[in-house]
Design an enzyme around this catalytic site. Structure first.
Site, PDB file in Angstrom:
ATOM      1  N   TYR A 186       6.567  -2.849   2.853  1.00 20.66           N
ATOM      2  CA  TYR A 186       6.728  -1.493   2.325  1.00 20.66           C
ATOM      3  C   TYR A 186       6.815  -0.504   3.476  1.00 20.66           C
ATOM      4  CZ  TYR A 186       6.007   2.419  -0.892  1.00 20.66           C
ATOM      5  OH  TYR A 186       6.161   3.567  -1.632  1.00 20.66           O
ATOM      6  N   SER A 193       1.605   8.782  -3.522  1.00 17.28           N
ATOM      7  CA  SER A 193       0.450   9.540  -3.038  1.00 17.28           C
ATOM      8  C   SER A 193       0.840  10.367  -1.827  1.00 17.28           C
ATOM      9  CB  SER A 193      -0.699   8.608  -2.626  1.00 17.28           C
ATOM     10  OG  SER A 193      -1.117   7.784  -3.674  1.00 17.28           O
ATOM     11  N   SER A 195       5.428   8.885  -3.137  1.00 18.74           N
ATOM     12  CA  SER A 195       6.460   7.850  -3.090  1.00 18.74           C
ATOM     13  C   SER A 195       7.172   7.619  -4.409  1.00 18.74           C
ATOM     14  CB  SER A 195       5.852   6.536  -2.591  1.00 18.74           C
ATOM     15  OG  SER A 195       5.628   6.604  -1.200  1.00 18.74           O
ATOM     16  N   LYS A 245       6.123   2.818 -10.596  1.00 20.31           N
ATOM     17  CA  LYS A 245       6.060   3.256  -9.196  1.00 20.31           C
ATOM     18  C   LYS A 245       4.857   4.152  -9.025  1.00 20.31           C
ATOM     19  CE  LYS A 245       7.511   3.334  -4.952  1.00 20.31           C
ATOM     20  NZ  LYS A 245       6.098   3.435  -4.504  1.00 20.31           N
ATOM     21  N   LYS A 257      10.815   8.054  -4.120  1.00 24.45           N
ATOM     22  CA  LYS A 257      11.741   6.982  -3.770  1.00 24.45           C
ATOM     23  C   LYS A 257      12.638   6.594  -4.940  1.00 24.45           C
ATOM     24  CE  LYS A 257       8.896   4.881  -0.103  1.00 24.45           C
ATOM     25  NZ  LYS A 257       7.905   5.945   0.125  1.00 24.45           N
ATOM     26  N   GLU A 314       9.780  -0.953  -9.417  1.00 24.58           N
ATOM     27  CA  GLU A 314       9.259  -2.323  -9.352  1.00 24.58           C
ATOM     28  C   GLU A 314       9.086  -2.821 -10.779  1.00 24.58           C
ATOM     29  OE1 GLU A 314       5.825  -1.522  -6.971  1.00 24.58           O
ATOM     30  OE2 GLU A 314       7.095  -0.732  -5.353  1.00 24.58           O
TER      31      GLU A 314
END
Length: 388
Positions: free
Chosen positions: A173, A341, A87, A338, A90, A295
């Site tokens: 999420y 996995s 991820s 961030k 992203k 984040e």
């Protein structure tokens, strides 16, 4: 400012138990020791076959490598070994969307159906791209149902989906949410997502060893992942997988990406604006601010706060979200992070632009997130303590 450079320290401790090789000055040697102290325990505790850790401070970067990319073939990890970053992908999807926004191809207030007409008339007409990109669409799940295996089933799923909460009120999420965000951004740019990443994003960022679809010529650098049962594995194809968790990259490339985020001014203007766009905060969720991809936390940040913001509940449960109106660029030192996995890989990226420090961890086992963050936090503290 020092001219950016890259020096590589191979830490062969998993193979022979040796101490880390000293770097080219005393400060770098101290960072090498900090990496060794931080990452040796989780390597042993979780039987991680291979690991690459890259750090940057004041425009100078280093890559530290441990162990094996392939146990059967006994291939060592190198700075150019390809890992699945899960991820963390992203953040690339978010950058592509911010790039499209900067070119005037989309607005974050657009509904996805502006670019994906097949969704017109669905509940997603009441959801904005911003809400898709920040997991606040109103209840899209973590994963698609098992029955969604192709584009037709995906379209049917989105057309019949109904929100469980008003858009913009809670963060849940979601790979389908972020995946649809990326698909709409690629459509706004007039192309396929994987091709847009390959032809627009990676070259502009100077990434030459990052892929969604690994070409045959690079397969020899692609690590094998390890999960339960110790059989070597790689990620399975899935609907919107490229957008949500599909990038494969190396520690050397990922630290370049981190450095581009720390100092976007060296990028061409459209890409600089795109990177800066991913640093804007849109929703406050507990102790964390959710932006596009990244984040955020005020820095310095305690280990406990960082682990809480990346705890399982933040992934598996809906959290109340308060929209920041207007959206906020960081007003002081800020840590961006961030996790990522897949079944056989684990990644973590964190950086603090104001301190000009950053870290990338790529492993071919999904080390528990709390352990990833504890190790990274210790190394970032060491980087912050270094003099100019």
């Amino acid at each position: 400012m020092r001219k950016p450079g890259l020096f590589v320290l191979a830490l062969s401790g998993l193979l022979c138990g040796s101490a880390p090789t000293a770097a080219d000055d005393g400060a770098s040697a101290r960072i090498a020791e900090a990496v060794e102290r931080a990452y040796r325990p989780p390597l042993k505790a979780y039987d991680v076959p291979g690991l690459a850790v890259a750090v940057t401070r004041d425009g100078r970067s280093a890559v530290f490598t441990f162990g094996l990319a392939d146990r059967d073939g006994q291939r060592p990890v190198t700075r150019d070994t390809l890992f699945e970053i899960g991820s963390v992908s992203k953040t690339f999807t978010a950058t592509l969307a911010a790039y499209a926004q900067g070119l005037g191809r989309l607005s974050l207030e657009d509904a996805p159906s502006r670019f994906l007409p097949v969704l017109r008339g669905s509940a997603l007409d009441r959801v904005s791209l911003l809400e898709l990109g920040t997991y606040t669409a109103g209840g899209l799940p973590l994963q698609f149902p098992d029955s969604v295996t192709d584009a037709a089933a995906m379209t049917a799923y989105f057309r019949y989906w109904q929100p469980s909460a008003p858009p913009g009120t809670e963060r849940r999420y979601s790979n389908p949410s972020l995946g649809l965000f990326g698909a709409a951004a690629a459509a706004a740019l007039g192309g396929d997502f994987s091709e847009s990443i390959r032809t627009r994003l990676f070259p502009e960022l100077g990434l030459k060893n990052s892929f969604v679809r690994v070409p045959e010529a690079a397969m020899g650098r692609y690590a094998w992942g390890y999960g339960e049962g110790e059989r070597p594995i790689r990620v399975n194809p899935g609907v919107l997988d490229a957008e949500a968790y599909g990038v494969k990259s190396s520690a050397a490339d990922m630290i370049r990406f981190v450095e581009a985020n720390i100092d976007p001014t060296r990028l061409d203007p459209p890409m600089r604006r795109a990177v800066e766009g991913t640093h804007v905060g849109y929703f406050r969720v507990g102790a964390m601010v959710q932006g596009l991809g990244w984040e955020q936390y005020p820095y310095p940040v305690s280990l406990e706060r960082l682990q809480a913001g990346n705890a399982p509940a933040m992934t598996l449960e809906a959290q109340p979200a308060a929209r920041l109106d207007p959206p906020q660029a960081p007003s002081g030192p800020t840590l961006f992070n961030k996790t990522g996995s897949t079944n056989g890989f684990g990644a973590y990226v964190a950086f603090v632009p104001e301190r000009r420090i950053g870290l990338v961890m790529l492993a071919n086992r999904a080390v528990p997130i709390a352990a990833r963050i504890a190790a990274a936090h210790a190394v970032l503290e060491a980087l912050a303590a270094e003099g100019p």
